[in-house]
Design a protein around this motif. Structure first.
Motif, PDB file in Angstrom:
ATOM      1  N   ARG A  55       0.829  -1.202   0.000  1.00 23.99           N
ATOM      2  CA  ARG A  55       0.000   0.000   0.000  1.00 23.99           C
ATOM      3  C   ARG A  55       0.868   1.259   0.000  1.00 23.99           C
ATOM      4  O   ARG A  55       0.619   2.200  -0.749  1.00 23.99           O
ATOM      5  CB  ARG A  55      -0.931  -0.006   1.217  1.00 23.99           C
ATOM      6  N   LYS A  59       1.263   4.205  -2.972  1.00 21.40           N
ATOM      7  CA  LYS A  59       1.095   5.637  -2.718  1.00 21.40           C
ATOM      8  C   LYS A  59       2.286   6.423  -3.247  1.00 21.40           C
ATOM      9  O   LYS A  59       2.134   7.461  -3.873  1.00 21.40           O
ATOM     10  CB  LYS A  59       0.922   5.917  -1.220  1.00 21.40           C
ATOM     11  N   THR A  74      -1.435  13.279  -5.770  1.00 20.49           N
ATOM     12  CA  THR A  74      -1.409  11.906  -6.224  1.00 20.49           C
ATOM     13  C   THR A  74      -2.465  11.732  -7.305  1.00 20.49           C
ATOM     14  O   THR A  74      -3.381  12.528  -7.457  1.00 20.49           O
ATOM     15  CB  THR A  74      -1.695  10.918  -5.086  1.00 20.49           C
TER      16      THR A  74
END
Length: 80
Positions: A55, A59, A74
């Protein structure tokens, strides 16, 4: 070892408990039944750590940079 459900642990908590579990199993001073329980808990902790690392990597991979190299936020991983 804690009684905290593995799915509620942070990466750091899971890693710390995993190290404790591995240490106990390596010493071999745990009864067979307890060793099996420890091994099962260790497997869950390992998966939690792997999932949290994945995860975090996703990111970081999704951070976009502007022309000056500054982070602009992002974007979804499937964009672009």
């Amino acid at each position: 070892m804690t009684e905290t459900p593995v799915e509620n642990m942070s990466f750091e908590q899971a890693m710390q408990e995993l190290e404790t579990v591995v240490g106990k199993l390596e010493r071999g001073d745990v009864a067979l039944d307890a060793s099996i329980s420890l091994y099962e808990r260790g497997a869950l902790l390992k998966k939690r750590c792997e999932d949290e690392l994945k995860r975090a990597e996703e990111k970081v991979a999704a951070i976009t940079l502007d022309a000056n190299g500054a982070a602009t936020g992002t974007q979804p991983l499937d964009a672009g």
